[in-house]
Design an enzyme around this catalytic site. Structure first.
Site, mmCIF file in Angstrom:
data_model
loop_
_atom_site.group_PDB
_atom_site.id
_atom_site.type_symbol
_atom_site.label_atom_id
_atom_site.label_comp_id
_atom_site.label_asym_id
_atom_site.label_seq_id
_atom_site.Cartn_x
_atom_site.Cartn_y
_atom_site.Cartn_z
ATOM 1 N N ASP A 18 0.854 -1.190 0.000
ATOM 2 C CA ASP A 18 0.000 0.000 0.000
ATOM 3 C C ASP A 18 0.890 1.240 0.000
ATOM 4 O O ASP A 18 1.678 1.441 0.928
ATOM 5 C CB ASP A 18 -0.900 -0.023 1.251
ATOM 6 C CG ASP A 18 -1.806 1.187 1.307
ATOM 7 O OD1 ASP A 18 -2.535 1.413 0.329
ATOM 8 O OD2 ASP A 18 -1.775 1.911 2.316
ATOM 9 N N THR A 27 -3.115 5.641 -4.101
ATOM 10 C CA THR A 27 -2.011 6.385 -3.487
ATOM 11 C C THR A 27 -0.699 6.193 -4.250
ATOM 12 O O THR A 27 0.077 7.128 -4.397
ATOM 13 C CB THR A 27 -1.818 5.941 -2.025
ATOM 14 O OG1 THR A 27 -1.760 4.519 -1.965
ATOM 15 C CG2 THR A 27 -2.959 6.412 -1.156
ATOM 16 N N THR A 28 -0.470 4.971 -4.741
ATOM 17 C CA THR A 28 0.779 4.703 -5.474
ATOM 18 C C THR A 28 0.786 5.452 -6.799
ATOM 19 O O THR A 28 1.776 6.095 -7.161
ATOM 20 C CB THR A 28 0.941 3.187 -5.716
ATOM 21 O OG1 THR A 28 0.825 2.503 -4.474
ATOM 22 C CG2 THR A 28 2.273 2.876 -6.342
ATOM 23 N N ASP A 73 -9.035 -0.034 1.825
ATOM 24 C CA ASP A 73 -9.025 0.585 0.495
ATOM 25 C C ASP A 73 -10.282 0.217 -0.288
ATOM 26 O O ASP A 73 -10.895 1.064 -0.942
ATOM 27 C CB ASP A 73 -7.780 0.136 -0.299
ATOM 28 C CG ASP A 73 -6.516 0.816 0.205
ATOM 29 O OD1 ASP A 73 -6.623 1.607 1.154
ATOM 30 O OD2 ASP A 73 -5.433 0.542 -0.335
#
Length: 577
Positions: free
Chosen positions: A61, A94-95, A429
């Protein structure tokens, strides 16, 4: 003549200016992005983080990885904050937001080296962002007026495909969708205004509270409680719909293991944030006793005060008593005699959540305004039944049929702590994705489809710009291709060939007048077979807000860092100034 020190010529520190600063900032940002790059996509790899005391964290994550790093460089810290912001606002992506921001920075720095002024680059990035968001809302967004479970499950599967529970995505996606739907509440006008501000399609009829007598809803994730228990397989995880599980057990063996409602009377739960212990006189109080019998009377009165306090809780109608603090043997004796379940040392946050779920309140003191001790029956929560269930090595209290604003508990099972923590992050998520889709009613295809379509569109759009911003917008278009390229590289496929095919298909779809070709805008990567497919049909979808937010956040972060042309690092001041 003026003093040179007062003019600021002599700085107590180091100063970097111009291109040196930009190169340093971009290098730091790329270093951060490279850490998370290999964890993107359904076949991304995990990272093992070991802290200074030897605790191990295994995750892929992006936000968790960056949060665990102690980044010192100020520009790199902007990307860490960026990932945290995306995690708070959307919960997923997020990545990708960090990778896009770093690519925009790298290309922006190259443009500066080629003589383009940073102000022109910033202006061009803002123009490209505006055009990209407009295109997504107009062409890519699929409005789903009444979202069926199929779309929601597909979005949850897409989110968890890169996580540890990806192999069991059929099971966990259904779990996530059921959990979010179980906490449905009517949305207020302020909530709906918030959805629109967060990027849901303005043209959608659902953007008004009651467009045709139809009520909008909200899904507070704080009402979903995730409990982790060692043992069994991850497939033995389960959802307690409309119920709540609390990690506590009966304080004494003589208490009943379950309490059920009878004759229409609900089970009442008292939630306390205070000690239930034998009453003792305050510190510093001195009692001079001449008759030894008085000592016994004092002890008896202390016991009577305790009994009266417990009696008030029981008389209010409580069948279950939960407290965050201790319960001594004397109080336990009274609860056992009354046939009441009592649990001590409960987590305060869990009790607050349970109070909301059951429609009760956490009581911190029994003193009223007059200084007397009373217990208000309105503070009691209501439910259908409470049962002690053995889970793994210990017991938990399950509360069924909560009468409050809706609550659910997901009990996760797994082999060890690392696996349970990663399952928790993955499920969080997915819950966020399902919540965003239900609230905004819009989705876009995933698997690089949106980025490839935007890249082709912005390339064409750049040709209509007659200023130097044309070069900047073309670079922005190329930067977006970093997502499909990274996805393909992580899947051990030929990235150059796959991305070229993908761009070719999207160019055909955008330039063709044929209605059949219009559906080509949903084409994305199939990373398992290394082919191109229609990702909308394949069920690889994500909330539109996730895509729009990540573009906005990434562009703003890149602009923030590109604006910097001077860095002054002050030394520690020693002695008086």
């Amino acid at each position: 003549m003026s003093n040179p020190a007062s003019t600021g010529l002599f700085i107590n520190g180091q100063r970097e200016t111009g291109q040196d600063v930009r190169v340093g900032n971009v290098t730091a940002a790329l270093a951060v992005a490279n850490i998370v790059k290999t964890s993107l996509g359904p076949v991304g790899l995990d990272k093992m983080l070991v802290d200074d005391i030897g605790d191990v964290l295994i995750t892929n994550d992006g936000a968790t990885i960056l949060k665990s790093l102690e980044v010192e460089h100020p520009a790199a810290r902007v990307l860490v904050d960026l990932a945290n912001l995306q995690d708070q606002e959307v919960g997923d992506g997020t990545t990708s937001v960090v990778i896009i921001a770093s690519e925009l920075l790298r290309r922006g720095n190259d443009l500066v080296k080629n003589g383009i002024h940073p102000t022109t680059i910033i202006s061009g990035y803002r123009t490209a962002l505006k055009a990209a968001v407009s295109y997504i809302k107009k062409e890519m967004v699929v409005n789903v007026s009444t979202l069926g479970d199929e779309h929601l499950i597909n979005a949850a599967k897409t989110s968890m495909s890169s996580k540890i529970i990806g192999k069991e995505s059929d099971f966990f996606s259904k779990l996530a969708v059921d959990a979010v739907k179980s906490v449905k509440m009517n949305a207020t006008a302020a909530d709906v205004a918030g959805y629109d501000a967060m990027g849901s399609s303005r043209s959608a009829e659902a953007a008004v509270v009651v467009p045709n007598g139809k009520q909008r809803f909200k899904y507070p994730l704080s009402a979903i409680h995730i409990l982790k228990a060692h043992g069994k397989s991850s497939m033995d995880s389960h959802l307690i719909g409309g119920g709540f599980a609390i990690n506590a057990m009966r304080a004494a063996q003589g208490m009943p293991t379950f309490v059920e409602s009878s004759e229409g009377n609900t089970v009442k739960i008292a939630m306390l944030d205070m000690n239930l212990q034998r009453h003792r006189m305050g510190m510093g109080v001195q009692v001079i006793v001449k008759d030894p019998a008085e000592i016994e009377r004092i002890k008896k009165r202390e016991m009577d005060i305790t009994r009266e306090r417990i009696r008030k809780i029981i008389d209010a109608g409580a069948n279950v008593v939960l407290t965050t603090k201790g319960v001594d043997d004397l109080c336990m004796k009274y609860f056992v005699e009354a046939g009441i379940i009592c649990a001590r040392r409960c987590n305060r946050e869990d009790l607050k959540r349970l109070a909301k779920a059951t429609g009760g309140r956490v009581v911190t003191t029994m003193a009223d305004m007059e200084g007397n001790e009373t217990f208000d029956p309105d503070c009691l929560g209501g439910c259908d039944s409470v049962r002690e269930v053995r889970i793994g090595d210990g017991e938990m209290l399950y509360v069924y049929g909560c009468k409050g604003h809706g609550a659910s508990t997901i009990v996760l099972r797994g082999a060890n702590e690392y696996m349970l923590d990663e399952m928790d992050r993955a499920l969080h998520d997915s819950l966020c994705v399902v919540k965003r889709m239900l609230e905004s009613n819009t989705l876009v295809p995933g698997g690089g489809a949106a980025e490839a379509a935007l890249s082709v569109y912005l390339d064409d759009y750049a040709n209509t710009i007659e200023s130097r911003e044309q070069m900047v917008i073309q670079e922005y278009a190329d930067a977006l291709l970093v997502i499909p390229k990274t996805l393909a590289v992580n899947a051990a496929k030929d990235a150059s060939e796959l991305v070229a095919k993908l761009r070719s298909i999207h160019a055909k779809g955008q330039h063709s007048e044929d209605e059949v070709d219009a559906a080509l805008k949903f084409m994305g990567l199939n990373l398992i077979d290394g082919t191109i497919r229609d990702n909308l049909v394949a069920g690889v979808v994500e909330p539109a807000i996730s895509k729009i937010k990540s573009l906005r956040f990434a562009t703003e972060a890149a602009i923030t860092i590109l604006r910097i042309d001077d860095r002054i690092t002050l030394n520690d001041s020693k002695g008086p100034a």
